[in-house]
Write a protein that holds these residues in place. Structure first.
Motif, PDB file in Angstrom:
ATOM      1  N   ARG A   1       0.857  -1.189   0.000  1.00  0.00           N
ATOM      2  CA  ARG A   1       0.000   0.000   0.000  1.00  0.00           C
ATOM      3  C   ARG A   1       0.890   1.234   0.000  1.00  0.00           C
ATOM      4  O   ARG A   1       1.847   1.316   0.776  1.00  0.00           O
ATOM      5  CB  ARG A   1      -0.915   0.014   1.232  1.00  0.00           C
ATOM      6  CG  ARG A   1      -1.802   1.265   1.324  1.00  0.00           C
ATOM      7  CD  ARG A   1      -2.783   1.149   2.482  1.00  0.00           C
ATOM      8  NE  ARG A   1      -2.099   0.970   3.759  1.00  0.00           N
ATOM      9  CZ  ARG A   1      -1.622   1.985   4.500  1.00  0.00           C
ATOM     10  NH1 ARG A   1      -1.727   3.234   4.073  1.00  0.00           N
ATOM     11  NH2 ARG A   1      -1.043   1.726   5.657  1.00  0.00           N
TER      12      ARG A   1
ATOM     13  N   PRO B   1       3.492  -6.363   3.529  1.00  0.00           N
ATOM     14  CA  PRO B   1       2.822  -7.254   4.478  1.00  0.00           C
ATOM     15  C   PRO B   1       3.700  -7.593   5.685  1.00  0.00           C
ATOM     16  O   PRO B   1       4.904  -7.833   5.531  1.00  0.00           O
ATOM     17  CB  PRO B   1       2.542  -8.514   3.650  1.00  0.00           C
ATOM     18  CG  PRO B   1       2.620  -8.079   2.234  1.00  0.00           C
ATOM     19  CD  PRO B   1       3.617  -6.975   2.195  1.00  0.00           C
ATOM     20  N   THR B   2       3.105  -7.610   6.846  1.00  0.00           N
ATOM     21  CA  THR B   2       3.837  -8.081   8.021  1.00  0.00           C
ATOM     22  C   THR B   2       4.114  -9.578   7.874  1.00  0.00           C
ATOM     23  O   THR B   2       3.385 -10.309   7.202  1.00  0.00           O
ATOM     24  CB  THR B   2       3.036  -7.842   9.308  1.00  0.00           C
ATOM     25  OG1 THR B   2       1.775  -8.525   9.206  1.00  0.00           O
ATOM     26  CG2 THR B   2       2.786  -6.359   9.532  1.00  0.00           C
TER      27      THR B   2
ATOM     28  N   TRP C   1       6.128 -11.200   6.179  1.00  0.00           N
ATOM     29  CA  TRP C   1       6.441 -11.754   4.861  1.00  0.00           C
ATOM     30  C   TRP C   1       7.643 -12.690   5.016  1.00  0.00           C
ATOM     31  O   TRP C   1       8.680 -12.283   5.536  1.00  0.00           O
ATOM     32  CB  TRP C   1       6.752 -10.618   3.893  1.00  0.00           C
ATOM     33  CG  TRP C   1       6.983 -11.050   2.473  1.00  0.00           C
ATOM     34  CD1 TRP C   1       8.169 -11.116   1.810  1.00  0.00           C
ATOM     35  CD2 TRP C   1       5.981 -11.473   1.550  1.00  0.00           C
ATOM     36  NE1 TRP C   1       7.966 -11.554   0.534  1.00  0.00           N
ATOM     37  CE2 TRP C   1       6.636 -11.792   0.338  1.00  0.00           C
ATOM     38  CE3 TRP C   1       4.586 -11.634   1.622  1.00  0.00           C
ATOM     39  CZ2 TRP C   1       5.950 -12.234  -0.790  1.00  0.00           C
ATOM     40  CZ3 TRP C   1       3.904 -12.071   0.504  1.00  0.00           C
ATOM     41  CH2 TRP C   1       4.580 -12.369  -0.690  1.00  0.00           C
TER      42      TRP C   1
ATOM     43  N   ASP D   1      11.086 -11.284   3.910  1.00  0.00           N
ATOM     44  CA  ASP D   1      11.285  -9.846   4.116  1.00  0.00           C
ATOM     45  C   ASP D   1      12.768  -9.480   4.221  1.00  0.00           C
ATOM     46  O   ASP D   1      13.175  -8.398   3.783  1.00  0.00           O
ATOM     47  CB  ASP D   1      10.506  -9.343   5.339  1.00  0.00           C
ATOM     48  CG  ASP D   1      10.896 -10.049   6.638  1.00  0.00           C
ATOM     49  OD1 ASP D   1      11.679 -11.029   6.588  1.00  0.00           O
ATOM     50  OD2 ASP D   1      10.399  -9.640   7.701  1.00  0.00           O
TER      51      ASP D   1
END
Length: 238
Positions: free
Chosen positions: A200, A213-214, A216, A219
């Protein structure tokens, strides 16, 4: 895994102008720019008429679309969804990119070959891996941009093939820059973990912030790539 609500209690609507489905294109396009893709195409391509105008931007659009999974001209519309226009400029419509490709002749394909060769050198300079960056190319291309050739025009298909190889090399370079975890991964795996990551978009003080996204699973690799190409992400509470 199961649904948390009954299907009738779930609705969906395509209405968010701040979402992107391929946030990994941000560092990927930065890698391409730093390795000289756009400037090389502007310098070496001489496709005539308005169809060949801004060749560097059109080549960059085609390659970015392929990196994100496009295997046809129509698929290049993925570059123009949601908040993509806030992160990228001059992503051309599929029809414009198709007209550009169909204007290619044998000579223009040879010019694009020269772009690809020089671009690979630029990628090797960035990754410090030399030209050994090309691995398992046949299988990977068949599962990506070469799933089928997009045009009835021979030279357009020849140009598409060269662009697919450029996209392959760019994807491999990005995986190398992301650290050891994905350095030998296939293109579909790299795309799934580094490229087609939703985000976003928010903006503040002339800055764009990608909210990813948390939890991930990849990450660390994504952040490593982003940091090496764009600099460390700034902490934010927005």
């Amino acid at each position: 895994m199961q649904l948390s609500h009954t299907p009738r209690a779930i609705s969906a609507v395509f209405d968010d102008p701040n979402l992107v489905s391929a946030a990994g294109l941000v560092p990927i396009v930065a890698v391409a720019e730093q390795a000289g893709l756009r400037s090389l195409a502007d310098e070496h391509l001489s496709v005539p008429t308005d169809k060949g105008a801004n060749a560097g931007l059109k080549v960059a659009s085609l390659v970015a679309g392929m990196v994100a999974g496009a295997d046809s001209i129509d698929d290049l519309g993925l570059l123009r969804h949601g908040g993509m226009g806030k992160v990228f400029e001059r992503a051309y419509a599929p029809s414009t990119l198709g007209s550009f490709l169909r204007a290619f002749t044998f000579g223009h394909v040879r010019q694009l070959d020269a772009v690809a060769s020089r671009f690979l050198t630029g990628l090797a300079d960035q990754t410090h891996r030399g030209h050994a960056i090309i691995e398992q190319v046949n299988a990977d291309l068949k599962s990506s941009a070469l799933a089928h050739l997009p045009s009835g025009t021979f030279w357009a298909n020849a140009a598409w093939l060269v662009l697919a190889v450029i996209a392959f090399n760019l994807t491999r370079a990005a995986a190398t820059l992301a650290g050891d975890t994905l350095s030998k991964a296939t293109t579909p795996t790299i795309r799934r973990t580094l490229i087609t990551v939703p985000a976003r978009i928010a903006s503040t003080a002339r800055r764009l912030i990608l909210h990813l996204p948390t939890t991930w699973p990849w990450d660390s690799a994504w952040t490593e790539l982003f940091t090496r190409v764009c600099g460390p992400p700034r902490p934010t509470t927005t």
